[in-house]
Design a protein around this motif. Sequence first.
Motif, short mmCIF file in Angstrom:
data_model
loop_
_atom_site.label_atom_id
_atom_site.label_comp_id
_atom_site.label_asym_id
_atom_site.label_seq_id
_atom_site.Cartn_x
_atom_site.Cartn_y
_atom_site.Cartn_z
N ARG A 138 19.63 19.79 -82.11
CA ARG A 138 18.73 20.51 -81.21
C ARG A 138 17.98 21.61 -81.96
N ASP A 181 24.10 20.12 -75.09
CA ASP A 181 23.20 20.04 -76.24
C ASP A 181 22.62 18.64 -76.36
N ARG A 184 19.74 18.12 -74.03
CA ARG A 184 18.54 18.84 -74.47
C ARG A 184 17.74 18.09 -75.53
N ILE A 185 18.35 17.11 -76.18
CA ILE A 185 17.63 16.34 -77.19
C ILE A 185 16.45 15.60 -76.57
#
Length: 222
Positions: A138, A181, A184-185
């Motif tokens: 990220r 996380d 969120r990519i």
Amino acid sequence: MPTTAYPAAVRPDVETLWQYNQLHHDIRPTDVGIGLGSHDLGVATHTAQLYQASMFPLIVFTGANAPTTVERFPRGEAVHYREHAIEKGVPSEAILLEPRAKNTSENIDFTRAVLADHGCVDSIRSATLISRPYQQRRSYAIFRKHWPEVEVICSSLPLELDEYIDTIGDADRVIDMLVGDTQRIWVYPERGWAIEQEVPTAVKVAYDRLVNAGYTSRLLPA
């Protein structure tokens, strides 16, 4: 009560996300090391190790506080990171502070501003971005969006999954953060905050199973 134990049934999926979110870059000398603030003091430890190995001549620690860090680092993440690095033998004059950033985009933008204020931003051609292990992908995507002209290498303390959970002391927290996380990519590029990256089917399947298993506290709203 936090615990390092977690169900064996979810371990393969956690390991899949753990490996995906690390980029396994080859470390080499760069112009600056940027330590991203968080609850994990291992970031400062590893930054100090890389400095002492002559991987960069200058460090910027960046980070204010989040709800998860204010009790542990009451004076701010970057301030405590700097103090820890000095305890590890890094000279104070090799460290710049960026104490305002509250997210990774601000970490990058405000670090760039600090370097500009010190008259050295134009000499930065490469950077080592030091973060929690599962934050590498990220952070890399955000850096490439916000500072594309600088080559970036990502690094973290070289720990296996269970070793890392032991250092944090809370398996559920680590898995929740790892799932968040991963989400969120693909969400951040949709919002213009990061470059796009490939997400293998195995990663999406592991992510979906962990969400269904209840590891959802760090997910962004749909």
